[in-house]
Design a protein around this motif. Structure first.
Motif, short mmCIF file in Angstrom:
data_model
loop_
_atom_site.label_atom_id
_atom_site.label_comp_id
_atom_site.label_asym_id
_atom_site.label_seq_id
_atom_site.Cartn_x
_atom_site.Cartn_y
_atom_site.Cartn_z
N THR A 152 -10.89 8.36 0.81
CA THR A 152 -10.18 8.19 -0.40
C THR A 152 -8.83 7.43 -0.25
N ILE A 153 -8.52 6.86 1.11
CA ILE A 153 -7.44 5.83 0.90
C ILE A 153 -7.86 4.53 1.49
N ASP A 154 -7.28 3.51 0.77
CA ASP A 154 -7.75 2.25 1.01
C ASP A 154 -7.05 1.54 2.21
N LEU A 155 -5.86 1.95 2.51
CA LEU A 155 -4.91 1.35 3.46
C LEU A 155 -3.94 2.34 3.84
N LEU A 156 -3.78 2.54 5.11
CA LEU A 156 -2.96 3.49 5.80
C LEU A 156 -2.06 2.70 6.79
N TYR A 157 -0.72 3.23 6.68
CA TYR A 157 0.36 2.79 7.79
C TYR A 157 0.86 3.91 8.24
N VAL A 158 1.04 4.07 9.79
CA VAL A 158 1.93 5.15 10.37
C VAL A 158 2.73 4.51 11.32
N GLY A 159 4.06 4.88 11.21
CA GLY A 159 4.68 4.55 12.34
C GLY A 159 6.23 4.26 11.95
N SER A 160 7.08 3.82 12.68
CA SER A 160 8.61 3.63 12.20
C SER A 160 8.65 2.50 11.19
N LEU A 161 9.76 2.78 10.47
CA LEU A 161 9.89 2.08 9.45
C LEU A 161 11.18 1.05 9.75
N ASP A 162 11.04 -0.19 10.32
CA ASP A 162 11.95 -1.06 10.49
C ASP A 162 11.30 -2.43 10.70
N PHE A 163 12.34 -3.29 11.22
CA PHE A 163 12.11 -4.75 10.96
C PHE A 163 10.94 -5.22 12.10
N ASN A 164 10.81 -4.76 13.30
CA ASN A 164 10.05 -5.12 14.29
C ASN A 164 8.51 -4.57 14.10
N LYS A 165 8.53 -3.48 13.41
CA LYS A 165 7.18 -2.96 12.85
C LYS A 165 6.80 -3.75 11.84
N GLY A 166 7.58 -4.46 11.09
CA GLY A 166 7.10 -5.45 10.17
C GLY A 166 6.96 -4.81 8.73
N ILE A 167 7.97 -3.85 8.28
CA ILE A 167 7.79 -3.38 7.02
C ILE A 167 8.24 -4.31 5.86
N ASP A 168 8.91 -5.40 6.35
CA ASP A 168 9.20 -6.52 5.32
C ASP A 168 7.82 -6.95 4.90
N ARG A 169 6.72 -7.04 5.82
CA ARG A 169 5.46 -7.47 5.59
C ARG A 169 4.62 -6.80 4.61
N LEU A 170 4.91 -5.29 4.99
CA LEU A 170 4.06 -4.28 4.16
C LEU A 170 4.75 -4.51 2.87
N ILE A 171 5.85 -4.60 2.45
CA ILE A 171 6.43 -4.72 1.37
C ILE A 171 5.76 -5.80 0.56
N GLY A 172 5.74 -7.02 1.43
CA GLY A 172 5.17 -8.18 0.89
C GLY A 172 3.84 -8.38 0.22
N LEU A 173 2.85 -7.37 1.00
CA LEU A 173 1.51 -7.26 0.46
C LEU A 173 1.31 -6.34 -0.55
N LEU A 174 2.57 -5.48 -1.00
CA LEU A 174 2.19 -4.43 -2.13
C LEU A 174 1.84 -5.29 -3.39
N PRO A 175 2.53 -6.11 -3.84
CA PRO A 175 2.16 -6.72 -5.23
C PRO A 175 0.62 -7.41 -5.28
N ALA A 176 0.07 -7.55 -3.99
CA ALA A 176 -1.50 -8.11 -4.04
C ALA A 176 -2.33 -6.96 -3.99
N LEU A 177 -2.03 -5.67 -3.76
CA LEU A 177 -2.80 -4.60 -3.67
C LEU A 177 -2.70 -3.63 -4.63
N THR A 178 -2.48 -4.04 -5.77
CA THR A 178 -2.15 -2.96 -6.90
C THR A 178 -3.44 -1.98 -7.32
#
Length: 360
Positions: free
Chosen positions: A178-204
């Motif tokens: 029931t979940i297409d994509l899962l992320y678990v972990g710290s929400l910081d720059f090293n963990k690439g949260i900016d990249r995760l944000i960048g993916l959101l518009p393409a995964l609506t």
């Protein structure tokens, strides 16, 4: 284990500068899991008990950490023959103080976890001096060991360990996820949260779940607000995480640096393939096209570094490749992921440590 065997075991003190705090309530839990697994030899355990996010805590947490250690272990009657340090520097200083004031014959084992090496690529005098006092090194991946610029023999490569409970999860077939994509972990720059944000518009059209906490939480919440397909959860317990991993078609890691990445192993233990940016930890765990997919990114040792746009494009391509697998191909990847994760279970790690301590 009988009393005679227990008396023959070395007495072990485990020290780590990690500990839970409000923004990361499960930080350091892998060390705690090892200590729990080592219950048969009754180890001592010292972790950062006063740990918060305030400015006062950032200024004073290490002095308090030291004073707490002196009170609990240097002034204690119990003597330890092996001191096992998790996270080399500056935690090693507590082990050296113990050797100086309590037991000059104590042997020191160090487990390096990542930033205790990454942040000291040009080690200074005191870092090198402390390293010379270590009897045995443990690295969470072979690649991390290769990054260590100082002599480190003898050494062992050993995962930090994931809870055995993850291995008890039964697999869900592709149609039941029931979940297409899962992320678990710290929400910081090293963990690439900016990249995760960048993916959101393409995964609506995909159901995305993000579990964790950290300094990028508010930025993530703001960026995800226009997307009703995105759910942001706080930190989760092991049982809650297992349920999420089991329901996910894919787990994603977008870290810039990662020495191992236990969440990837946890996901694979729950029969969930992984898409990850290329890090030491991801390369140690993922076999391309077998239990997941690796995506190239910037690396100090890689002259063909990718731009951020290329990284995002690579991640999207890898995700689509995984999502388009037929049911039989996806099931095969699930089984391969689960089989690989067996070696990361904390019970396996603990059994290896119990064999290592007497040798040291």
């Amino acid at each position: 284990m009988d009393s005679k065997t227990l008396r023959s075991e070395p007495s072990v003190l485990i020290i780590t500068n990690m500990g839970p705090k409000p923004s990361a309530p499960f930080q350091g839990q892998f060390v705690t899991a090892q200590v729990t697994g080592l219950d048969a030899i009754n180890p001592g355990y010292h972790f950062m008990r006063w740990h918060a996010d305030s400015r006062l805590n950032r200024l004073l947490k290490y002095p308090v950490f030291l004073l707490d250690f002196i009170w609990r272990f240097i002034l204690s009657r119990r003597t330890y023959s092996v001191v096992h340090v998790h996270f080399f520097y500056p935690t090693i200083w507590l082990a050296l103080l113990y050797r100086l004031f309590r037991n000059p014959k104590a042997k020191i084992i160090v487990t390096c976890h990542g930033s205790d090496i990454y942040k000291y690529q040009s080690p200074g005098f005191w870092y090198r001096w402390c390293a010379d006092k270590v009897q045995h090194w443990i690295f969470t991946s072979e690649a991390l060991k290769n990054r260590f610029s100082l002599p480190c023999s003898p050494s062992t490569v050993l995962s930090a360990g994931i809870a055995d409970s993850f291995a008890r999860e039964t697999p869900l077939e592709l149609a039941s996820k029931t979940i297409d994509l899962l992320y678990v972990g710290s929400l910081d720059f090293n963990k690439g949260i900016d990249r995760l944000i960048g993916l959101l518009p393409a995964l609506t059209t995909k159901k995305i779940v993000i579990a964790g906490a950290g300094p990028w939480l508010s930025k993530l919440q703001q960026a995800a607000a226009p997307f009703p397909n995105v759910s942001i959860l706080g930190p989760q317990t092991a049982s809650e995480l297992a349920g999420l991993y089991r329901k996910a078609r894919c787990f994603i890691s977008v870290s810039r640096h990662e020495s191992f990445g236990l969440v990837m192993a946890e996901a694979m233990a729950c029969h969930t393939p992984v898409v990850a940016t290329y890090t030491d930890g991801a390369a140690a765990q993922i076999q391309q096209g077998v239990n997941g997919y690796l995506v190239a990114q910037h690396s100090e040792s890689n002259s063909n570094s990718q731009t951020e746009q290329q990284v995002l494009a690579g991640l999207l391509a890898a995700l689509e490749q995984l999502w388009q697998l037929p049911a039989a191909g996806y099931q095969h990847m699930q089984l391969e992921a689960r089989a690989w994760a067996e070696q990361c279970l904390v019970s396996d790690v603990v059994s290896k440590l119990i064999c290592l301590y007497p040798k040291v």
